[in-house]
Design an enzyme around this catalytic site. Structure first.
Site, mmCIF file in Angstrom:
data_model
loop_
_atom_site.group_PDB
_atom_site.id
_atom_site.type_symbol
_atom_site.label_atom_id
_atom_site.label_comp_id
_atom_site.label_asym_id
_atom_site.label_seq_id
_atom_site.Cartn_x
_atom_site.Cartn_y
_atom_site.Cartn_z
ATOM 1 N N SER A 118 7.001 -29.697 -29.399
ATOM 2 C CA SER A 118 7.266 -29.331 -30.960
ATOM 3 C C SER A 118 6.927 -28.219 -31.658
ATOM 4 C CB SER A 118 6.289 -30.697 -31.549
ATOM 5 O OG SER A 118 4.833 -30.316 -31.492
ATOM 6 N N THR A 165 2.430 -32.937 -30.965
ATOM 7 C CA THR A 165 1.323 -32.871 -32.033
ATOM 8 C C THR A 165 1.279 -31.528 -32.606
ATOM 9 O OG1 THR A 165 -0.659 -32.325 -30.452
ATOM 10 C CG2 THR A 165 -0.075 -34.599 -30.941
ATOM 11 N N ASP A 166 1.836 -30.467 -32.165
ATOM 12 C CA ASP A 166 1.574 -29.057 -32.534
ATOM 13 C C ASP A 166 2.377 -29.121 -33.927
ATOM 14 O OD1 ASP A 166 0.514 -28.352 -30.271
ATOM 15 O OD2 ASP A 166 2.154 -27.168 -29.478
ATOM 16 N N THR A 198 3.688 -33.918 -25.552
ATOM 17 C CA THR A 198 2.945 -34.193 -24.612
ATOM 18 C C THR A 198 3.033 -35.485 -24.329
ATOM 19 O OG1 THR A 198 1.318 -32.345 -25.318
ATOM 20 C CG2 THR A 198 0.322 -34.145 -24.039
HETATM 21 N N1 ASP Z 1 2.706 -28.648 -27.217
HETATM 22 C C1 ASP Z 1 2.689 -30.189 -27.414
HETATM 23 C C2 ASP Z 1 3.845 -30.404 -28.429
HETATM 24 O O1 ASP Z 1 3.401 -30.244 -29.631
HETATM 25 C C3 ASP Z 1 1.377 -30.610 -27.919
HETATM 26 C C4 ASP Z 1 1.358 -31.926 -27.980
HETATM 27 O O2 ASP Z 1 2.222 -32.975 -27.932
HETATM 28 O O3 ASP Z 1 0.255 -32.510 -28.196
HETATM 29 O O4 ASP Z 1 4.872 -30.870 -28.264
#
Ligand code: ASP
Length: 253
Positions: free
Chosen positions: A86, A119-120, A39
């Protein structure tokens, strides 16, 4: 006295490598940033698009451009390891990231390493790195919950704080750190607890290792000792995919 913010890039992404070299910054520690996507480099259609955004044209270079204040804290060298959501993270990228970390850490000039990551699956990659990285130099994972285009995007300050943490000699020897939203967690303990809130990560058991409080980094705790696994030469693919490796990840260190 700090220099005025003048950022000099010696070129755009060249062979996956970007340098951010600051004038008169020889005294500052060198921090290597390894970008993997997430993100923090995602874009929405407008500033209120806080879900459903995508990785489009942004990357680790545009991230550096968004935070020229980094020059006050470190000499930055940045590399793009991947640029993915991710949820699409792979063992292959884990290994490439691990090699890049070892290479960066082997440079005596490197004070610390920052990994930008979605963050995933940040807790999984951070945990793998915690188990396998041999260096005692700081390794700090960070990311964002709001895309770079969002009103009040959290990525730029998270990145700045991660660099400050990685440049802090007190961060050394604590194992891999996960730092978002002013909270520093051990990778051993970091857990994603919210799919939307900027305070997305919480400690599972032991509480934060540290906090960012304005200009201060407050260290509160120590991580337990790590027992790094041999990496990368002794980690064959079949072992990575095996049940025993999964068990090892969940039961050791
Ligand atoms: N979908 C995103 C990822 O994990 C979520 C994030 O980065 O907060 O790449």
């Amino acid at each position: 006295m700090l220099n005025s913010p003048q950022t000099a890039y010696n070129g755009a992404a060249t062979q996956g490598r970007i340098f951010l070299i600051m004038t008169d910054s020889a005294k500052l520690p060198k921090i290597v940033i390894l970008g993997t996507g997430g993100t923090i480099v995602s874009s929405g259609d407008d500033p209120l698009m806080l879900t459903g955004y995508r990785i489009k044209g942004l990357n680790v270079e545009t991230l550096l451009c968004a935070v020229p204040e980094l020059q006050y804290f470190a000499r930055i060298e940045a590399h793009q390891i991947a640029n993915i959501d991710s949820s699409s993270m792979t063992f292959s990228i884990w290994l490439e990231l691990g090699r890049a970390i070892e290479k960066a850490a082997a440079d005596p000039d490197t004070a610390g390493i920052v990994v930008t990551h979605g963050t995933d699956t940040m807790e999984e990659t951070a945990w793998f790195t915690h188990l396998t990285a041999k260096t005692q130099k700081p390794i700090v994972f960070t990311g964002a919950m709001r895309p770079a285009t969002a009103l009040s995007a959290d990525g730029p300050l998270n990145l700045l704080n991660a660099v400050r943490i990685a440049a802090d000699p007190k961060a050394a020897g604590r194992g891999v750190l996960v730092a978002l939203n002013d909270v520093i967690l051990s990778a051993r303990d970091a857990m994603k607890i919210s799919p939307t809130n900027a305070a997305a990560f919480g400690p599972n058991v032991q509480g934060p290792l540290g906090l960012i409080a304005g200009a201060e980094i407050l260290w509160l705790g120590l991580s337990v000792l790590r027992r790094p696994f041999p990496f990368p030469s002794l980690l064959p693919w079949r072992f990575l995919a095996s049940t025993s490796f999964t068990l090892m990840l969940t039961t050791t260190a």
